[in-house]
Design an enzyme around this catalytic site. Structure first.
Site, PDB file in Angstrom:
ATOM      1  CG  ASP A 180      -6.102  -2.471  77.249  1.00  0.00           C
ATOM      2  OD1 ASP A 180      -5.100  -2.126  76.959  1.00  0.00           O
ATOM      3  OD2 ASP A 180      -6.412  -3.594  78.076  1.00  0.00           O
TER       4      ASP A 180
ATOM      5  CG  HIS B 161      -1.736  -2.632  76.257  1.00  0.00           C
ATOM      6  ND1 HIS B 161      -2.383  -1.926  77.315  1.00  0.00           N
ATOM      7  CD2 HIS B 161      -0.461  -2.407  76.488  1.00  0.00           C
ATOM      8  CE1 HIS B 161      -1.669  -1.412  78.350  1.00  0.00           C
ATOM      9  NE2 HIS B 161      -0.381  -1.525  77.899  1.00  0.00           N
TER      10      HIS B 161
ATOM     11  CB  SER C 239      -9.238  -5.207  79.664  1.00  0.00           C
ATOM     12  OG  SER C 239      -8.406  -3.728  79.385  1.00  0.00           O
TER      13      SER C 239
END
Length: 187
Positions: A13, A15, A66
């Protein structure tokens, strides 16, 4: 400082906008923050938290995979016998998933954070005088969520695909012809 908080966006991930906001909020509340970045392996998160003497770990993730990576971190902590509190957050996380899938993987505490500002409240409760009462509240709420989840699952009365196919209603030629006449269509 009030305590030390290691944060990371889990492997897979990239982000980190939410995590960056959390970092600012937590730092403004007197915590020393160590941000490990994005795409961080479970072993690195645990290594860094232990080596730095973290009072808590924050895991962030926006995408569904995630969630599995967060569980890997919890399993790594468990395998090493650690009891560092873990706070999970991000778009795909929820209190129910945390209670049902995550907290059951780790003998330490795992707490879901609804939003960036919630982290400071959680950390202050973990570090404050009422810590034991707070941990008991978290455990009781997670147990309630697990029981509610199991009750909802049992009410669904799902059957195996093979059984559903066996029970399927199969339309006969007459029924199909009748449907065509009802809608004035030649079938």
């Amino acid at each position: 400082t009030v305590g030390r908080f290691v944060m990371a966006t889990v492997k897979g991930d990239v982000h980190d906008i939410g995590k960056n906001i959390v970092s600012v909020v937590v730092a403004c509340n007197g915590f020393e923050v160590k941000d490990l970045g994005v795409m961080v392996e479970a072993s690195k998160i645990v290594d860094e938290a232990v080596a730095w003497g973290a009072d808590a770990i924050g895991l962030s993730g926006l995408i569904t995979p995630s969630l599995d990576e967060m569980i890997r971190v919890l399993r790594e902590l468990e395998a090493r016998g650690e009891q560092i509190p873990v706070i999970v957050g991000g778009a795909t996380t929820s209190a129910v998933h945390t209670a049902v899938k995550m907290a059951t993987e780790y003998s330490g505490v795992v707490i879901h954070s609804r939003d960036a500002s919630d982290n400071a409240r959680i950390l202050n409760r973990l570090m404050g005088e009422g810590r034991e009462e707070y941990l008991a509240e978290v455990a009781a709420e997670q147990q309630r969520l697990r029981e509610e989840f199991e009750r909802e699952q049992s009410l669904r009365n799902l059957v195996q695909l093979k059984e559903a196919r066996r029970r399927a209603h199969r339309k006969g030629v007459e029924e199909i012809d009748a449907m065509g006449k009802e809608f004035d269509v030649d079938l």
